[in-house]
Design an enzyme around this catalytic site. Structure first.
Site, PDB file in Angstrom:
ATOM      1  N   GLY A   8      26.773  -1.494  19.580  1.00  0.00           N
ATOM      2  CA  GLY A   8      26.083  -2.762  19.355  1.00  0.00           C
ATOM      3  C   GLY A   8      24.810  -2.562  18.550  1.00  0.00           C
ATOM      4  O   GLY A   8      24.811  -2.747  17.351  1.00  0.00           O
ATOM      5  N   SER A  26      31.010   3.141  16.918  1.00  0.00           N
ATOM      6  CA  SER A  26      29.983   2.281  16.345  1.00  0.00           C
ATOM      7  C   SER A  26      28.586   2.803  16.689  1.00  0.00           C
ATOM      8  O   SER A  26      28.293   3.968  16.452  1.00  0.00           O
ATOM      9  CB  SER A  26      30.198   0.845  16.816  1.00  0.00           C
ATOM     10  OG  SER A  26      29.433  -0.059  16.060  1.00  0.00           O
ATOM     11  N   TYR A  27      27.706   1.951  17.258  1.00  0.00           N
ATOM     12  CA  TYR A  27      26.360   2.415  17.568  1.00  0.00           C
ATOM     13  C   TYR A  27      26.361   3.500  18.643  1.00  0.00           C
ATOM     14  O   TYR A  27      25.368   4.222  18.796  1.00  0.00           O
ATOM     15  CB  TYR A  27      25.462   1.255  17.991  1.00  0.00           C
ATOM     16  CG  TYR A  27      23.993   1.620  17.940  1.00  0.00           C
ATOM     17  CD1 TYR A  27      23.292   1.581  16.735  1.00  0.00           C
ATOM     18  CD2 TYR A  27      23.324   2.047  19.077  1.00  0.00           C
ATOM     19  CE1 TYR A  27      21.953   1.960  16.674  1.00  0.00           C
ATOM     20  CE2 TYR A  27      21.983   2.418  19.034  1.00  0.00           C
ATOM     21  CZ  TYR A  27      21.314   2.373  17.822  1.00  0.00           C
ATOM     22  OH  TYR A  27      19.985   2.760  17.759  1.00  0.00           O
ATOM     23  N   ASP A  36      37.359  -0.520   7.773  1.00  0.00           N
ATOM     24  CA  ASP A  36      36.135  -1.016   8.414  1.00  0.00           C
ATOM     25  C   ASP A  36      35.015  -1.059   7.387  1.00  0.00           C
ATOM     26  O   ASP A  36      34.661  -0.034   6.801  1.00  0.00           O
ATOM     27  CB  ASP A  36      35.761  -0.091   9.574  1.00  0.00           C
ATOM     28  CG  ASP A  36      34.418  -0.429  10.196  1.00  0.00           C
ATOM     29  OD1 ASP A  36      34.022  -1.611  10.137  1.00  0.00           O
ATOM     30  OD2 ASP A  36      33.773   0.482  10.747  1.00  0.00           O
ATOM     31  N   HIS A  42      37.483  -1.256  12.506  1.00  0.00           N
ATOM     32  CA  HIS A  42      36.373  -0.639  13.237  1.00  0.00           C
ATOM     33  C   HIS A  42      36.804  -0.084  14.592  1.00  0.00           C
ATOM     34  O   HIS A  42      36.477   1.055  14.932  1.00  0.00           O
ATOM     35  CB  HIS A  42      35.272  -1.688  13.419  1.00  0.00           C
ATOM     36  CG  HIS A  42      33.997  -1.135  13.965  1.00  0.00           C
ATOM     37  ND1 HIS A  42      33.190  -0.276  13.256  1.00  0.00           N
ATOM     38  CD2 HIS A  42      33.372  -1.341  15.160  1.00  0.00           C
ATOM     39  CE1 HIS A  42      32.119   0.026  13.988  1.00  0.00           C
ATOM     40  NE2 HIS A  42      32.211  -0.594  15.139  1.00  0.00           N
TER      41      HIS A  42
END
Length: 470
Positions: free
Chosen positions: A86, A182-183, A391, A443
């Site tokens: 996020g 991701s994050y 992505d 993603h």
């Protein structure tokens, strides 16, 4: 030795084994056992647990988890912690029920379906909503939410692991891995570094960390931004003119980059174009919301600009573009919250798949975790990185730029890897790191390529590359 003596010894041995199995779960753990999850049929007889683990009693911080035992031999298979990023997004909402858990949300949030490619075929899977403020995780001290950042999250997650292992002591001796996307590309190395350092300080709290697995990760801001722009241009999302403006005016290594108006305007033009499609999956449709399932934040028109955030932009998406909506419906059901011990089923928690306040108010973010990569490589940990190549959010180009900064010697040159006699992507092995792509995946790679992802995960755990030839 008499037959009677052998019989008595056998009975005693059986009793000891039975006692070991029964005592492997503490009373706290047994209270977390999930027995009546709506939609879980008898054919899905998987032992799983969910609930809260306090990480700071003074401030009243507690983190929510959902744990699935391996489908076979859980005492012998590794323990894997999965984290989404996020920052501010739920690993329970994404990882557990959209990607790799045994139960996937189906039918607009009204039911679940069995996932034949669940990763708990290969490992014990632990999903954590991190940091507090994400999903069901919470703090009773409002000032905590103003301090959320990389360091805060890493410390709380380490505290969670230690307290979770006290609740489930049978897993302390299992090999431990951290995976996510991701994050979490920042969360995971930062957490691994804490574990590495703490292991050296206190052997009694030793966690048997063996490696990390990172999907479409954020790694280093300068290279990530450059890759984001280059990918958008090379995939015809932006014009040559916009690309030229950015390349001419933006120095992504500069702390004052957003003070350059021409650069900021150019990057905002990239965001403008990405708002029209699903940045996380360039070639799939966006969700067309309706009056009952419309997102509180429409992923295709999420308003953000560099004026109010210096972090990489986040636009939610997935293979089924409406999965976020279905998941939100599912976790806000009273019977689901009660079954998962998230609430009493009467006083319900307001669950969201992402907390945008956390994203916009993130207190600290390391510009780069490449120094941590180097430290972990020197420590002998297994590090695998993979990228879905459709992505646009954390694109393969940015990841390649980041890995190239490490200047690692190449062990196995760039070549295809295969699954079920088809090219699934490309792979290169370096000294200390393996990098692979997933052809045609966005993603959240397991949502797009579930069978291939499970095979890749199995290869990672075994420390051998996936098939590099037919």
């Amino acid at each position: 030795m008499s037959h009677q003596t052998i019989y008595n010894v056998s009975i005693a041995l059986c009793f000891c084994i039975l006692f070991t199995i029964v005592s492997s779960d503490s009373s706290e753990a047994m209270r977390d056992l999930v027995t009546d999850l709506p939609g879980q049929s008898g054919t899905m007889s998987i032992r799983h647990y969910a609930g809260y683990v306090p990480v700071n009693k003074t401030n009243g911080r507690a983190m929510f988890y959902w744990f699935f035992e391996a489908m076979s031999l859980p005492n012998q298979k590794p323990l894997v912690l999965w984290l989404n990023g996020g920052p501010g997004c739920s690993s329970v909402g994404y990882g557990a029920t959209q990607e790799i858990g045994p139960f996937l949300v189906d039918n607009k949030g009204n039911s679940i379906k069995f996932n034949p490619y669940a990763w708990n075929k290969e490992a014990n899977m632990l999903f954590l909503e991190s940091p507090v403020g994400v999903g069901f995780s919470y703090s009773n001290t409002s000032s905590d939410y103003k301090e959320l950042g990389d360091d805060f999250t890493a410390r709380d997650t380490y505290a969670f692991i230690q307290k979770w292992l006290q609740r489930f002591p049978a897993y302390r001796e299992n090999h431990f891995y951290i995976a996510g996307e991701s994050y979490a590309g920042k969360y995971i190395p930062e957490l691994a570094e804490i574990i590495f350092d703490k292991n050296n300080d206190n052997s009694s709290l030793h966690i048997k960390l063996k490696g990390i697995l990172l999907g479409n990760p954020e790694i280093s801001e300068a290279e990530d931004w450059e890759g984001w722009v280059d990918y958008a241009w090379s995939h015809a999302v932006i014009s040559d003119e916009t690309y030229g403006v950015i390349k001419r005016s933006c120095n992504f290594s500069s702390n004052t980059i957003w003070d350059v108006k021409e650069c900021k305007d150019g990057v905002d033009e990239v965001l403008k174009q990405y708002h029209k499609i699903d940045q996380y999956s360039l070639y799939t449709p966006t969700c067309i919301g309706n009056s009952t399932l419309a997102s509180s934040v429409d992923s295709t028109r999420f308003k953000t600009s560099l004026a109010n955030s210096k972090m990489m932009p986040r636009i939610m998406g997935g293979y089924d573009p409406c999965l976020d909506d279905y998941t939100r419906v599912f976790y806000n059901r009273a019977d689901v919250q009660k079954a998962l011990h998230a609430s009493d089923g009467i006083h319900l928690k307001n669950w969201n798949i992402c907390n945008d306040d956390i994203f916009h108010n993130w207190a600290d973010s390391k510009p780069s975790v490449l120094p941590i990569y180097k430290k972990l490589i020197a420590g002998g940990f297994r590090i695998w990185v993979y990228s879905g190549d459709t992505d646009g959010r954390a694109p393969v180009l940015g990841t390649r730029y980041c890995i190239n900064k490490l200047e690692l010697p190449i062990k196995t040159s760039w070549r295809p890897w295969y699954h079920e006699k088809q090219v699934s992507g490309w792979l290169q092995e370096y000294e200390g790191l393996t990098f692979a792509t997933f052809k045609g995946a966005g993603h959240d790679v397991p949502s797009f390529k579930p069978s291939e992802s499970l095979a890749f995960f199995s290869a990672f755990l075994n420390g051998v590359p996936p098939p590099l030839s037919l």
